[in-house]
Write a protein that holds these residues in place. Structure first.
Motif, PDB file in Angstrom:
ATOM      1  N   HIS A   3       0.666  -1.235   0.098  1.00 53.04           N
ATOM      2  CA  HIS A   3      -0.064   0.025   0.005  1.00 53.04           C
ATOM      3  C   HIS A   3       0.988   1.356   0.024  1.00 53.04           C
ATOM      4  O   HIS A   3       0.390   2.286  -0.713  1.00 53.04           O
ATOM      5  N   LEU A   6       2.092   1.816  -3.413  1.00 50.18           N
ATOM      6  CA  LEU A   6       1.036   2.484  -4.150  1.00 50.18           C
ATOM      7  C   LEU A   6       0.794   3.959  -3.832  1.00 50.18           C
ATOM      8  O   LEU A   6       0.660   4.929  -4.799  1.00 50.18           O
ATOM      9  N   ILE A   7       0.839   4.274  -2.651  1.00 51.81           N
ATOM     10  CA  ILE A   7       0.648   5.549  -2.114  1.00 51.81           C
ATOM     11  C   ILE A   7       1.513   6.648  -2.922  1.00 51.81           C
ATOM     12  O   ILE A   7       1.477   7.802  -3.434  1.00 51.81           O
ATOM     13  N   THR A  10       1.474   6.949  -6.351  1.00 49.33           N
ATOM     14  CA  THR A  10       0.280   8.041  -6.908  1.00 49.33           C
ATOM     15  C   THR A  10       0.865   9.505  -6.332  1.00 49.33           C
ATOM     16  O   THR A  10       0.535  10.460  -7.485  1.00 49.33           O
ATOM     17  N   GLN A 102      -5.433   5.200  -9.584  1.00 50.65           N
ATOM     18  CA  GLN A 102      -4.693   4.819  -8.382  1.00 50.65           C
ATOM     19  C   GLN A 102      -5.244   5.166  -6.964  1.00 50.65           C
ATOM     20  O   GLN A 102      -5.543   4.547  -6.021  1.00 50.65           O
ATOM     21  N   SER A 103      -5.931   6.401  -7.115  1.00 51.13           N
ATOM     22  CA  SER A 103      -6.685   6.894  -5.909  1.00 51.13           C
ATOM     23  C   SER A 103      -7.662   5.989  -5.686  1.00 51.13           C
ATOM     24  O   SER A 103      -8.165   5.846  -4.542  1.00 51.13           O
ATOM     25  N   LEU A 106      -7.218   3.037  -3.985  1.00 48.94           N
ATOM     26  CA  LEU A 106      -6.730   3.135  -2.610  1.00 48.94           C
ATOM     27  C   LEU A 106      -7.864   3.330  -1.736  1.00 48.94           C
ATOM     28  O   LEU A 106      -7.806   3.419  -0.549  1.00 48.94           O
TER      29      LEU A 106
END
Length: 254
Positions: A3, A6-7, A10, A102-103, A106
């Motif tokens: 995660h 990914l954050i 982004t 991607q947001s 999430l």
């Protein structure tokens, strides 16, 4: 850990979009967009690698993973196509799309927090999923190029040719050439994905395979009409964007 990867990817894409837009407003063409997107790509790859190890399969088992894989594919094709054809401004248009995808991934419940390992995977099934979503990266970038053309066309018709955006947009012919090549690339990849889907064992619903075939026909007809009868740049761009948006909506509903 996945995660956080990914954050950060982004955030890098968002930084690339912001920096690119700021540069365009100042009438400059910044090469930093490519660097931001390259960093985004590496973090996306790290995320997909970790998820793939957790899944023991291609990480395309939930909506979040599909969105990240699609974002990675879009970024990959941008890095291959944009600098090669001197269309670096593609990054300014594609980075926000990566941020949106991607947001969304999430959001709570979209991406599995503890991914389960997949049993009894099929090589044909894995190829079908991976290559089909990869083709959507090419289609997504084609839609981005189509959007760029529509913006350029609008500025020409409105006689708004002095702005920073106009000066940094590539020539129309070059943009349309890249758009066409991206459509052919996406269609070729989707063809491979569909063939793999027809060869994979049947373990339930064929809705995704049928949808993929329908999308294939939509893009094939678009390219056939362009080759046989010709399409104006505006019509080609509009249809490219429309087919991509509609195909996303179809897959979201099945």
């Amino acid at each position: 850990m996945d995660h956080w990867l990914l954050i950060f990817s982004t955030l890098l894409a968002a930084a690339g979009a912001f920096w690119g837009i700021l540069s365009v407003r100042q009438g400059k063409r910044s090469r930093w967009t490519v660097i931001w997107m390259a960093g985004t790509f590496l973090l996306q790859l790290g995320f997909l690698t970790v998820r793939g190890q957790d899944r023991a399969a291609c990480p395309l088992r939930d909506t979040g993973e599909i969105l990240v894989y699609l974002s990675w594919s879009l970024t990959l094709f941008y890095l291959l196509i944009g600098p090669a054809y001197r269309i670096s401004l593609l990054g300014v248009f594609s980075a926000p799309l990566v941020v949106i995808f991607q947001s969304t991934a999430l959001f709570p419940g979209v991406l599995a927090v503890s991914p389960e390992r997949v049993a009894n995977t099929s090589p044909w099934g894995e190829t079908h999923s991976a290559v089909s979503v990869l083709s959507y990266g090419a289609f997504a970038l084609a839609a981005v190029a189509g959007t760029m053309f529509l913006v350029l066309d609008h500025q020409l018709k409105a006689h708004q040719m002095a702005g920073g955006l106009f000066r940094n947009l590539p020539p129309i012919r070059e943009l349309l050439t890249s758009l066409g090549r991206l459509l052919w690339l996406g269609l070729g990849l989707l063809t491979i994905g569909i063939i793999a889907g027809l060869l994979m064992p049947r373990n339930g619903s064929m809705a995704h395979l049928i949808a993929a075939i329908a999308v294939w026909f939509a893009y094939a007809i678009l390219l056939l009409v362009r080759a046989k009868r010709g399409l104006s740049g505006r019509s080609l761009s509009l249809f490219t964007v429309a087919v991509f948006v509609l195909s996303l909506a179809v897959f979201a509903l099945i």
